[in-house]
Design an enzyme around this catalytic site. Sequence first.
Site, short mmCIF file in Angstrom:
data_model
loop_
_atom_site.label_atom_id
_atom_site.label_comp_id
_atom_site.label_asym_id
_atom_site.label_seq_id
_atom_site.Cartn_x
_atom_site.Cartn_y
_atom_site.Cartn_z
N HIS A 37 100.73 -2.69 67.67
CA HIS A 37 100.21 -2.97 66.32
C HIS A 37 100.38 -1.81 65.36
O HIS A 37 99.88 -1.86 64.25
CB HIS A 37 98.73 -3.41 66.38
CG HIS A 37 98.57 -4.84 66.77
ND1 HIS A 37 98.57 -5.87 65.85
CD2 HIS A 37 98.47 -5.43 67.98
CE1 HIS A 37 98.44 -7.02 66.51
NE2 HIS A 37 98.38 -6.78 67.80
N GLY A 127 104.56 -13.03 74.41
CA GLY A 127 104.59 -11.64 73.94
C GLY A 127 105.89 -10.94 74.24
O GLY A 127 105.96 -9.71 74.25
N LEU A 128 106.98 -11.71 74.50
CA LEU A 128 108.28 -11.08 74.78
C LEU A 128 109.27 -11.27 73.63
O LEU A 128 110.46 -11.04 73.78
CB LEU A 128 108.87 -11.64 76.08
CG LEU A 128 108.01 -11.47 77.34
CD1 LEU A 128 108.72 -12.01 78.56
CD2 LEU A 128 107.67 -10.01 77.56
N SER A 129 108.74 -11.74 72.50
CA SER A 129 109.53 -11.78 71.25
C SER A 129 110.69 -12.77 71.24
O SER A 129 111.80 -12.43 70.82
CB SER A 129 110.05 -10.40 70.88
OG SER A 129 108.97 -9.58 70.62
N GLU A 163 110.39 -14.12 59.16
CA GLU A 163 109.07 -14.37 59.77
C GLU A 163 107.96 -14.29 58.71
O GLU A 163 107.02 -15.08 58.72
CB GLU A 163 108.85 -13.36 60.90
CG GLU A 163 107.67 -13.70 61.74
CD GLU A 163 107.95 -13.61 63.24
OE1 GLU A 163 109.12 -13.51 63.65
OE2 GLU A 163 106.98 -13.65 63.99
N ASP A 175 109.90 -5.86 66.97
CA ASP A 175 110.56 -6.87 67.81
C ASP A 175 112.00 -7.08 67.36
O ASP A 175 112.93 -7.15 68.18
CB ASP A 175 109.80 -8.21 67.73
CG ASP A 175 108.35 -8.05 68.10
OD1 ASP A 175 107.99 -6.97 68.61
OD2 ASP A 175 107.57 -8.99 67.87
N TYR A 225 96.45 -12.35 64.22
CA TYR A 225 97.41 -11.31 63.85
C TYR A 225 97.30 -10.93 62.36
O TYR A 225 97.13 -9.76 62.01
CB TYR A 225 98.83 -11.75 64.19
CG TYR A 225 99.84 -10.62 64.07
CD1 TYR A 225 100.18 -9.84 65.16
CD2 TYR A 225 100.44 -10.32 62.84
CE1 TYR A 225 101.09 -8.79 65.06
CE2 TYR A 225 101.34 -9.28 62.72
CZ TYR A 225 101.66 -8.53 63.82
OH TYR A 225 102.56 -7.49 63.70
C1 GLA Z 1 104.00 -8.79 67.52
C2 GLA Z 1 104.66 -8.43 66.19
C3 GLA Z 1 105.15 -6.98 66.19
C4 GLA Z 1 104.04 -6.02 66.60
C5 GLA Z 1 103.38 -6.51 67.89
C6 GLA Z 1 102.19 -5.67 68.27
O1 GLA Z 1 104.92 -8.77 68.56
O2 GLA Z 1 105.76 -9.27 65.96
O3 GLA Z 1 105.64 -6.64 64.92
O4 GLA Z 1 103.11 -5.83 65.58
O5 GLA Z 1 102.96 -7.87 67.79
O6 GLA Z 1 102.59 -4.38 68.57
#
Ligand code: GLA
Length: 395
Positions: A37, A127-129, A163, A175, A225
């Site tokens: 974050h 959480g793996l983008s 995004e 990410d 978020y």
């Molecule tokens: C998500 C967001 C990132 C980052 C993370 C937390 O993955 O896309 O930009 O803020 O949360 O580190």
Amino acid sequence: MQEQLISDTSQAFRSVFHSEPERIFLAPGRINIIGEHVDYSDGFVLPAAIDKYICFAVKKTVDSDICTFYAKDFNDSFSFKVNEKQVPVAQMWVNYVLGVFNAVQESGKSIGGLQIAFGSTIPMGSGLSSSAALECGFAYILNELFNLGFNKKELAVIGQKAEHTFVGVKCGIMDQFSSVFGKEHQVIMLDCNSLDHQYFEANVDGYSFVLFDSCVKHTHLTSGYNDRRRDVDNGKKVLWERFPDVQKFRDFSFEMLDEVRSEIGEISYKRCMYLLKEIKRVEEAAKALSEGNAEYLGKLLNETHSGLSTEFEVSCNELDFMVEETRKENGVLGARMMGGGFGGCSINLIKNENVEDVIAAVAARYKAAFDIEMKVYRVKISDGINEYTRNEILI
Ligand code: GLA
């Protein structure tokens, strides 16, 4: 697994478009060792691209101004005209690509017709983008096929803009940057203020980073978020009013934060306190990694988790449980939730010889507590977005 993904995606292309794909691109997901974050607060992060991908099978169309997407994993399609303005639509996955198209269009560049099928091995909402891989993968493809002339940083920023504007999540740049700039065996130390970055080996001989997926799914559109960003922005506004000479958020001291505590309120205070501490932890973690000090790195990961759980409040019961149970096991140096939070994976630094026992113990207790089968990902640090040559594809 990558070969399977390429072959399945090429096959999907053939059955939907009744022709051969001309080119294949792979866009990876990412892990983040530490620095959560802080990417929207002038912090440093330590991510790396991984060997889980979105695969795109692509063909340019002649005499057509239409771009057609086929999302293999959703068995869903979408077409749009490349010379018209686009707006967000109800199909969520579509907004990631339309957002990219819109950002490209707003930069004054134009593209031609295209057919694209895509499939993924990046688990969604973990959480793996996977979102960044979709955005930046498409931006990369447009850049290559239509010679748009964007550099890699610009491609990452286009993904982030998509995004913000079409998806509605005010994410940082970590990410997208990782998906574009990833390098095999290398962790990226990224300064999210300047986008300066350097690569270095993750030097943790004898230990592995293993991901445990809580299988609690989230989307940052409905998670907290954007609220967290608002809390932080409230704090920053007052800090900069009080101390206008400070250049970057990371340069505020804990004393300065204490001075504005009553004005910004307890919530913003806690959030900003977490961020300032986390930014310092990343610098220490980079040092620990380069010196091969795995024990100290593990300690920092543990501190990050407690900050994310109690100060930033982006964990959940399932993740807290998983992390706590992991830490009880032999050979575990550190464990923390990873990514934006509210579900998804933990990242765990475990001695190689203990990995199997840790997995068995934590999975059993997690199942007993929540009746959920925890998933395990052993990922390799890999290259960023890449094209595969036709010969490789069609074997
Ligand atoms: C998500 C967001 C990132 C980052 C993370 C937390 O993955 O896309 O930009 O803020 O949360 O580190």
